[in-house]
Scaffold this motif. Structure first.
Motif, PDB file in Angstrom:
ATOM      1  N   LEU A 152       0.820  -1.209   0.000  1.00 56.34           N
ATOM      2  CA  LEU A 152       0.000   0.000   0.000  1.00 56.34           C
ATOM      3  C   LEU A 152       0.853   1.257   0.000  1.00 56.34           C
ATOM      4  O   LEU A 152       0.512   2.253  -0.656  1.00 56.34           O
ATOM      5  CB  LEU A 152      -0.926  -0.012   1.222  1.00 56.34           C
ATOM      6  CG  LEU A 152      -2.005  -1.105   1.222  1.00 56.34           C
ATOM      7  CD1 LEU A 152      -2.643  -1.230   2.605  1.00 56.34           C
ATOM      8  CD2 LEU A 152      -3.072  -0.801   0.175  1.00 56.34           C
ATOM      9  N   MET A 157      -0.622   5.133  -1.127  1.00 56.96           N
ATOM     10  CA  MET A 157      -1.892   5.297  -0.421  1.00 56.96           C
ATOM     11  C   MET A 157      -1.659   6.122   0.842  1.00 56.96           C
ATOM     12  O   MET A 157      -0.540   6.240   1.345  1.00 56.96           O
ATOM     13  CB  MET A 157      -2.481   3.940  -0.072  1.00 56.96           C
ATOM     14  CG  MET A 157      -2.755   3.047  -1.279  1.00 56.96           C
ATOM     15  SD  MET A 157      -3.792   3.820  -2.534  1.00 56.96           S
ATOM     16  CE  MET A 157      -5.341   4.013  -1.636  1.00 56.96           C
ATOM     17  N   VAL A 161      -5.270   4.173   4.952  1.00 53.96           N
ATOM     18  CA  VAL A 161      -5.313   2.898   4.231  1.00 53.96           C
ATOM     19  C   VAL A 161      -4.182   1.984   4.703  1.00 53.96           C
ATOM     20  O   VAL A 161      -4.389   0.782   4.927  1.00 53.96           O
ATOM     21  CB  VAL A 161      -5.212   3.133   2.710  1.00 53.96           C
ATOM     22  CG1 VAL A 161      -5.389   1.811   1.962  1.00 53.96           C
ATOM     23  CG2 VAL A 161      -6.238   4.141   2.237  1.00 53.96           C
ATOM     24  N   THR A 189      -9.631   4.930   9.704  1.00 51.90           N
ATOM     25  CA  THR A 189      -9.062   3.582   9.643  1.00 51.90           C
ATOM     26  C   THR A 189     -10.118   2.529   9.965  1.00 51.90           C
ATOM     27  O   THR A 189     -10.195   1.484   9.308  1.00 51.90           O
ATOM     28  CB  THR A 189      -7.885   3.461  10.623  1.00 51.90           C
ATOM     29  OG1 THR A 189      -6.874   4.420  10.277  1.00 51.90           O
ATOM     30  CG2 THR A 189      -7.283   2.063  10.585  1.00 51.90           C
ATOM     31  N   LEU A 192     -12.424   1.957   6.941  1.00 48.87           N
ATOM     32  CA  LEU A 192     -11.796   1.160   5.881  1.00 48.87           C
ATOM     33  C   LEU A 192     -11.721  -0.310   6.259  1.00 48.87           C
ATOM     34  O   LEU A 192     -11.909  -1.196   5.409  1.00 48.87           O
ATOM     35  CB  LEU A 192     -10.398   1.710   5.582  1.00 48.87           C
ATOM     36  CG  LEU A 192     -10.360   3.066   4.884  1.00 48.87           C
ATOM     37  CD1 LEU A 192      -8.938   3.602   4.843  1.00 48.87           C
ATOM     38  CD2 LEU A 192     -10.927   2.959   3.480  1.00 48.87           C
ATOM     39  N   SER A 196     -13.439  -3.305   4.152  1.00 49.04           N
ATOM     40  CA  SER A 196     -12.644  -4.423   3.627  1.00 49.04           C
ATOM     41  C   SER A 196     -13.177  -5.765   4.111  1.00 49.04           C
ATOM     42  O   SER A 196     -13.140  -6.759   3.376  1.00 49.04           O
ATOM     43  CB  SER A 196     -11.166  -4.263   4.029  1.00 49.04           C
ATOM     44  OG  SER A 196     -10.996  -4.422   5.426  1.00 49.04           O
ATOM     45  N   ARG A 228     -10.852   3.093  -1.679  1.00 47.16           N
ATOM     46  CA  ARG A 228      -9.633   2.816  -0.919  1.00 47.16           C
ATOM     47  C   ARG A 228      -9.714   1.441  -0.259  1.00 47.16           C
ATOM     48  O   ARG A 228      -8.700   0.742  -0.133  1.00 47.16           O
ATOM     49  CB  ARG A 228      -9.391   3.908   0.125  1.00 47.16           C
ATOM     50  CG  ARG A 228      -9.147   5.291  -0.486  1.00 47.16           C
ATOM     51  CD  ARG A 228      -8.791   6.314   0.591  1.00 47.16           C
ATOM     52  NE  ARG A 228      -9.858   6.431   1.567  1.00 47.16           N
ATOM     53  CZ  ARG A 228      -9.707   6.899   2.802  1.00 47.16           C
ATOM     54  NH1 ARG A 228      -8.498   7.261   3.227  1.00 47.16           N
ATOM     55  NH2 ARG A 228     -10.730   6.994   3.626  1.00 47.16           N
ATOM     56  N   LEU A 232      -7.251  -1.808  -0.760  1.00 41.43           N
ATOM     57  CA  LEU A 232      -6.753  -2.583   0.381  1.00 41.43           C
ATOM     58  C   LEU A 232      -7.019  -4.070   0.170  1.00 41.43           C
ATOM     59  O   LEU A 232      -6.130  -4.911   0.381  1.00 41.43           O
ATOM     60  CB  LEU A 232      -7.424  -2.098   1.663  1.00 41.43           C
ATOM     61  CG  LEU A 232      -7.227  -2.955   2.922  1.00 41.43           C
ATOM     62  CD1 LEU A 232      -5.746  -3.119   3.244  1.00 41.43           C
ATOM     63  CD2 LEU A 232      -7.974  -2.356   4.112  1.00 41.43           C
TER      64      LEU A 232
END
Length: 607
Positions: A152, A157, A161, A189, A192, A196, A228, A232
């Motif tokens: 990453l 990024m 990320v 964070t 994300l 994911s 993003r 990931l």
């Protein structure tokens, strides 16, 4: 440079003199204990470098005669410098990982908020990951997490990320919750990570993974997930594909088929071409090992023994361009990028398009990017520079007729501008594949990248061009919003001073800003890592060379240089191992074919 000769259990180690701290005056002598530096990026366990033992140490220096023994001091053995202790090892890993990540990010000035996000993520994850058992592929969870984070960082990024990439392994182990991440690291964070996890089992939404359902899943990901979080997830897939050998053959094929149909095109759609190409090649290798072997052998046959062929041509062209007075008068900077066509793309050209090997004219590719000198007529000067660069290329190699295209004089409908040409680089009677060369200015390159973004989305699954443009705008807006949120606010006290990675770590540890790391500040960070207070005391004794009870920036910088030195040795060892492995395999190229046949029973079938 003076070298210490350290004898440990009848073995001799040679260390730079700066590595050893010998105390004099009121400070008691401290014998160095073994230092364990954990390795990262899937390279196995750390190596132990023994500098002393409790039983006694014999130290000699090349420029003078010097010896000391820990037994000469009654309390010397009790004051062993314990980077061997868990706290010391975790500080070494924390400092080394933070420095490497920020270096790979290649930002001119990492914001304070970004630094804190990365630092807090590493502090939170390192003690948890070090306590977990090895992953099924044989790597430590910490190595796996840092490997994803480095991918990453290479993609440039942002810190949110990258921190999500670090913490994903912790979350998978149920060692922490999304709520805890939000409280201890930040809401960005945590968001994300949540996104994911939602993407993890995307293929479970369909029963049959054919072309239509794969396209539908790609469109779903592009439409409903944070881009993003998509990147990931793609980085996680790439890390898994790089270490897939531990699985049975049928599981390798199933996973590779999923990656080939969904994730590789998805990576192309979100503008991460490097991920897409590597995912395609790795999937190709596991799905069709025989075909991959033949294509790989053919491409390798065009390489020189000393370095890759594309690097030879890239350096030759760059030197020729920079030595031309007319061109250098028109430009401020010249950049030449080189690439090999991927194994998978080569296979498609040879088999699906029915081309002969000599008809594949973009196996080798160079791109020249020129930055014209500043002025009123920058665009005109840039165009003239492109044509001058083409003349230089024509003087170096034979241009192939009917393969050149002038998109500067006649731009494409979307505004794309560039000079395209194919040249014959065969020499000394040795036939080489044709090389494609593109020449453009920096402005043309930026516009080309913007146009390619919509085109990539179109190829990645969005069949409506207008929908692709709309999603591209959303992607750009999301990236800009993250950049604004992580940017430092202007401050009257701010000074435009460049700061390297080592300065950032020192400032993060120096919480009160007095220009030194006190024992309390060192103990606090080590306790955050789960270490005992005694570890902090003994580490302070090791690093505090002037015995004032704190660490100056110079003392801490020396420690960081030692960490960097050991990590660079690990990198060099891995590079040599890879090079030797490739050369030994090339020396007997028939071995891989026989091993494949034995393993697969002479046949591979993929529906």
């Amino acid at each position: 440079m003076d070298l210490f000769v350290v004898q440990v259990q009848h073995r001799h180690l040679y260390l730079p003199s700066s590595f050893l701290k010998i105390r004099t005056g009121k400070c008691r002598p401290v014998a160095l204990s073994p230092i364990i530096l954990n390795r990262r990026m899937g390279r196995g366990n750390g190596r132990r470098m023994a500098a002393a033992t409790e039983g006694g140490v014999s130290i000699g220096m090349s420029s003078s005669s010097l010896s000391m023994s820990s037994s000469s001091s009654g309390s010397g053995s009790k004051a062993l410098a314990t980077l061997e202790q868990p706290g010391g090892k975790m500080v070494v890993e924390l400092v080394g990982a933070f420095n490497e990540l920020t270096e790979r990010m290649k930002v001119k000035e990492l914001s304070t908020s970004s630094s804190h996000i990365l630092f807090k993520s590493l502090k939170l994850s390192i003690p948890i990951l070090q306590a977990l058992p090895l992953s099924p592929d044989g790597r430590s969870p910490l190595s796996r997490a840092l490997s994803v984070a480095l991918v990453l960082a290479e993609l440039q990024m942002d810190a949110e990320v990258i921190s999500a990439g670090i913490l994903r392994e912790v979350l998978e182990a149920s060692a922490i919750s999304i709520h805890e991440v939000r409280n201890r690291v930040g809401s960005g964070t945590a968001h994300l990570l949540h996104e994911s996890i939602r993407m993890k089992n995307i293929t479970s939404r369909v029963d049959l993974l054919d072309d239509n359902t794969a396209a539908a899943l790609r469109k779903f990901c592009l439409t409903y997930y944070d881009v993003r979080a998509v990147i990931l997830d793609l980085s996680l897939k790439l890390d898994t594909m790089r270490h897939l050998d531990y699985l049975p053959r049928y599981k390798q094929q199933l996973f590779s088929l999923e990656v080939m149909k969904i994730h590789a095109p998805l990576a192309h759609a979100v503008g991460t071409a490097c991920l897409s190409l590597e995912l395609e090649d790795l999937s190709f290798r596991y799905l069709f090992p025989y075909s991959y072997l033949y294509v790989d052998t053919w491409l390798r046959s065009h390489e020189t023994e000393s370095k890759p062929l594309i690097d030879v041509y890239k350096e030759y062209l760059l030197q020729s361009l920079k030595s031309d007075c007319l061109l250098t008068h028109m430009v401020d900077d010249i950049l030449v990028k080189g690439r090999y066509k991927s194994r998978y793309s080569t296979m498609k050209k040879l088999l699906k398009d029915g081309r002969k090997p000599e008809q594949v004219n973009d196996i080798l590719g160079l791109r020249v990017i020129l930055k014209p000198t500043s002025g009123k007529n920058m665009s005109q000067v840039g165009e003239k520079a492109c044509y001058r660069a083409r003349e230089i290329v024509q003087s170096l190699w034979r241009e192939i007729p009917n393969r050149s295209k002038d998109y500067i004089a006649q731009p494409k409908a979307n505004g794309y501008q560039s000079l395209h040409m194919a040249v014959d680089v065969s020499d000394a009677g040795q036939t080489r594949p044709l090389m494609e060369i593109q020449i453009r200015t920096t402005e043309m390159h930026v516009l080309a990248a913007g146009g390619m973004a919509s085109h990539s989305l179109y190829k990645g699954g969005l069949t409506d061009p207008e929908e692709a443009k709309r999603l591209k705008a959303i992607m750009v807006a999301a990236a800009e919003l993250a950049a604004v949120r992580l940017k430092d606010l202007p401050s009257p006290s701010h000074k435009d001073v460049k700061m390297d990675q080592r300065d950032r770590v020192f400032l993060l540890l120096d919480k009160n800003g007095d220009g030194k790391i006190s024992f309390e500040e060192l103990r606090e960070v080590m306790e955050d890592l789960g270490a005992q207070g005694e570890d902090a005391q003994e580490m302070m004794q090791l690093l505090d060379s002037n015995c004032d009870g704190s660490l100056s920036s110079e003392e801490f910088d020396l420690f960081q240089k030692q960490v960097e030195m050991m990590r660079s040795l690990e990198d060099t060892d891995d590079q040599y191992k890879t090079m030797l492995n490739e050369k030994l395999q090339m020396a007997n190229s028939s071995i891989p074919v026989h091993s494949h046949r034995k393993e697969l029973g002479g046949s591979v079938a993929v529906s």
